[in-house]
Write a protein that holds these residues in place. Structure first.
Motif, PDB file in Angstrom:
ATOM      1  N   GLU A  85     -23.138   1.184  10.122  1.00 38.83           N
ATOM      2  CA  GLU A  85     -24.067   2.300  10.179  1.00 38.83           C
ATOM      3  C   GLU A  85     -23.641   3.352  11.196  1.00 38.83           C
ATOM      4  O   GLU A  85     -23.791   4.558  10.969  1.00 38.83           O
ATOM      5  CB  GLU A  85     -25.477   1.800  10.504  1.00 38.83           C
ATOM      6  CG  GLU A  85     -26.542   2.886  10.571  1.00 38.83           C
ATOM      7  CD  GLU A  85     -26.724   3.645   9.265  1.00 38.83           C
ATOM      8  OE1 GLU A  85     -27.264   4.770   9.295  1.00 38.83           O
ATOM      9  OE2 GLU A  85     -26.335   3.109   8.197  1.00 38.83           O
ATOM     10  N   ARG A  88     -20.989   5.438   9.639  1.00 39.65           N
ATOM     11  CA  ARG A  88     -21.560   6.294   8.609  1.00 39.65           C
ATOM     12  C   ARG A  88     -22.230   7.517   9.231  1.00 39.65           C
ATOM     13  O   ARG A  88     -22.084   8.641   8.741  1.00 39.65           O
ATOM     14  CB  ARG A  88     -22.582   5.500   7.776  1.00 39.65           C
ATOM     15  CG  ARG A  88     -23.108   6.271   6.560  1.00 39.65           C
ATOM     16  CD  ARG A  88     -24.365   5.639   6.007  1.00 39.65           C
ATOM     17  NE  ARG A  88     -25.463   5.740   6.966  1.00 39.65           N
ATOM     18  CZ  ARG A  88     -26.180   6.840   7.171  1.00 39.65           C
ATOM     19  NH1 ARG A  88     -25.919   7.946   6.493  1.00 39.65           N
ATOM     20  NH2 ARG A  88     -27.148   6.850   8.064  1.00 39.65           N
ATOM     21  N   GLU A  89     -22.962   7.314  10.331  1.00 42.34           N
ATOM     22  CA  GLU A  89     -23.607   8.424  11.020  1.00 42.34           C
ATOM     23  C   GLU A  89     -22.586   9.444  11.502  1.00 42.34           C
ATOM     24  O   GLU A  89     -22.782  10.657  11.361  1.00 42.34           O
ATOM     25  CB  GLU A  89     -24.408   7.911  12.218  1.00 42.34           C
ATOM     26  CG  GLU A  89     -25.675   7.169  11.878  1.00 42.34           C
ATOM     27  CD  GLU A  89     -26.437   6.745  13.123  1.00 42.34           C
ATOM     28  OE1 GLU A  89     -27.529   6.188  12.975  1.00 42.34           O
ATOM     29  OE2 GLU A  89     -25.928   6.971  14.253  1.00 42.34           O
ATOM     30  N   ASN A  99     -26.433   5.060  18.225  1.00 45.70           N
ATOM     31  CA  ASN A  99     -25.050   4.913  17.783  1.00 45.70           C
ATOM     32  C   ASN A  99     -24.181   4.302  18.874  1.00 45.70           C
ATOM     33  O   ASN A  99     -24.101   4.828  19.988  1.00 45.70           O
ATOM     34  CB  ASN A  99     -24.483   6.280  17.381  1.00 45.70           C
ATOM     35  CG  ASN A  99     -23.203   6.156  16.605  1.00 45.70           C
ATOM     36  OD1 ASN A  99     -22.170   5.775  17.141  1.00 45.70           O
ATOM     37  ND2 ASN A  99     -23.265   6.490  15.320  1.00 45.70           N
TER      38      ASN A  99
END
Length: 522
Positions: A85, A88-89, A99
């Motif tokens: 994730e 992806r961010e 993050n």
């Protein structure tokens, strides 16, 4: 985490870095008591040394975020099919406070250690060994490390909390001032102007036979001229930048034929791959000026191999973009008379394994015992930064020469492209390729930006390069077009939306996730 545990972890990190850097002397002897009560700190030269080692050891923690943030936001790196994730961010330019790669705490750990040492360094003067020559050298070394660390933060975040005093994190009512990019660059330039003039620490160790050898700390300490030169370049002070960067190459290189500061020919792909590895029991020397070393035998793991490798025990999270591959493929070799950058492209910076395109700059894959190093400054970087500076001083022909074949006043240097046997870039051809551009400086800017892609792909520099060039020429499309192009064929709608988003310069830096800093003990 309580203060005792923090001291223990810091001590373990210090000992690990010492083991990485060379043989033992009294200073590197792990039997010494590194865990001291606060009132016993900085009572001697020995403790000042430990403070510098501890602060520099923290650099190992920032390599992964620098490479991921600096690469994935640029045009040369993409995600694999990974569902991570955080990655992806980053690729979608929607980074949240959670993050893991955008966590500024490891950088502030270094800054706070430097602040602590600088606040207490005066106490070491009671030790007769802390001479009038050594004291400013220690102070300047800590200031340089802190400046480099703040520079990385300033290039990443819109505003950066600014701390120079001795504090133990962000607690209670303490709310530090935040500086924007320009204010931070101005302050860092002022700091480094003083630090650059101070003596250099010359640490040595002895081997088992008591024969004195040069300690690799000269490669770990951040080169002050390179850093200040880059700061001047960023600030648009081109003459000062050119003077310092040239001096870094010639004077700090101890002459025109020093292999660590010159660009003078690569004998094959094996030499190129050695740039990022510690070979057997000696540090990497090829063109490396300042590095962050690792040693797996001491438990110091460089996570980049895990992120890039597709071997079964790794994760294979990131890979080269098709654009990156095409940039190397379209080069023309003067040695083989065939297309392709054979020294820096396929087989060197990336390879094909089991039909996967794999980044190999930081991978271990030969018969040598290899430990990847992260390059802070190497010769090609300083040469190309110097070329940027003199190009802005209306010396475009000399800047192009640095890329192609030579550095004025340094006959031993072969040029960035010359040392890898690529055809030279000619001004007359550039004018034909870009008929709408009449400013030779802008034409050379295009060359410099592409050459940095060939040279530094996947090393974490690309995003900052794109921002610096686009800002200087006043054309946000230089960044937006290049980044969007990596999705142009696979997802045109995404590419167009991304381009529109990146045309707004306010989207080029991240918001500082203060929640990551508010409680240092968690």
């Amino acid at each position: 985490m309580n203060i005792t545990l923090k001291k223990i972890f810091r001590s373990a990190r210090v000992l690990g870095l010492c083991a990485t850097l060379g043989a033992c002397s009294d200073f590197f002897d792990p039997s010494q008591d590194l865990i001291q009560e606060r009132e016993d700190h900085y009572q001697s030269l020995d403790m000042a040394r430990k403070a510098v080692v501890g602060a520099y050891a923290g650099l190992q923690e920032v390599v992964e975020p620098l490479v991921v943030l600096g690469g994935l936001r640029g045009d040369l790196m993409v995600r694999t099919l990974s569902v991570d994730e955080s990655l992806r961010e980053i690729e979608n330019y929607s980074v949240t406070a959670k993050n893991e790669y955008a966590n500024p705490r490891p950088f502030y750990d270094i800054i706070l250690e430097c602040n602590d040492a600088l606040a207490n360094l005066e106490k070491t003067k009671q030790d007769p060994q802390m001479t009038e020559h050594l004291y400013p050298a220690y102070k300047a070394e800590l200031m340089t490390l802190r400046a480099w660390t703040y520079f990385q933060l300033a290039q990443t975040y819109k505003e950066v909390p600014f701390i120079t005093q001795e504090v133990n994190g962000f607690f209670g009512d303490y709310k530090p001032e935040s500086l924007d990019f320009i204010s931070m660059i101005n302050w860092l330039t002022e700091e480094m102007t003083w630090a650059q003039k101070q003596p250099i620490l010359d640490w040595t160790v002895t081997d088992k036979n008591d024969k004195e050898i040069l300690q690799p700390w000269r490669k770990v300490f951040i080169n002050r001229k390179a850093l200040l030169g880059e700061l001047y370049l960023t600030a648009g002070q081109y003459q000062k930048a050119a003077n310092l960067l040239y001096s870094c190459i010639i004077d700090d290189g101890q002459g025109k034929d020093n292999e660590e500061h010159k660009c003078a020919g690569i004998t094959g792909q094996l030499n190129w791959r050695k740039y990022w590895h510690k070979i057997k029991d000696g540090s990497s020397t090829f063109e490396q000026i300042s590095v962050i070393p690792f040693q797996s035998s001491q438990g110091q793991t460089n996570e980049l191999s895990r992120i890039f490798s597709n071997a079964s025990y790794n994760d294979y999270l990131l890979k080269p973009s098709s654009l990156a591959v095409s940039i190397w493929e379209k080069q023309h070799s003067t040695m083989s008379n065939l297309p392709g950058d054979f020294y820096r492209g396929l087989g060197a910076s990336y390879r094909i394994y089991s039909e996967d395109t794999v980044i190999t700059k930081f991978s271990q894959g030969s018969n040598y015992k290899l430990d990847p190093v992260f390059s802070i400054y190497r010769a090609a970087d300083v040469h190309l930064l110097y070329a940027e500076a003199i190009n802005r001083l209306n010396q475009s022909d000399k800047a192009l020469a640095v890329v192609n074949s030579e550095l004025e006043g340094s006959p031993e240097t072969s040029g960035i492209r010359g040392r890898v046997n690529l055809e030279i870039v000619r001004m007359d051809k550039l004018k034909l390729d870009y008929p709408d551009i009449t400013d030779e400086r802008e034409l050379v800017e295009i060359v410099l930006l592409e050459e940095r892609a060939l040279e530094f792909a996947f090393e974490g520099r690309r995003w900052n390069d794109l921002v610096r060039f686009a800002t200087r020429v006043g054309k946000p499309e230089w960044l937006a077009d290049r980044v969007a192009s990596k999705f142009a064929s696979s997802d045109p709608d995404r590419a167009e939306k991304l381009r529109a988003f990146l045309m707004d310069e306010d989207n080029w830096r991240l918001d500082m996730p203060m929640v990551k800093l508010e409680n240092k003990d968690q």
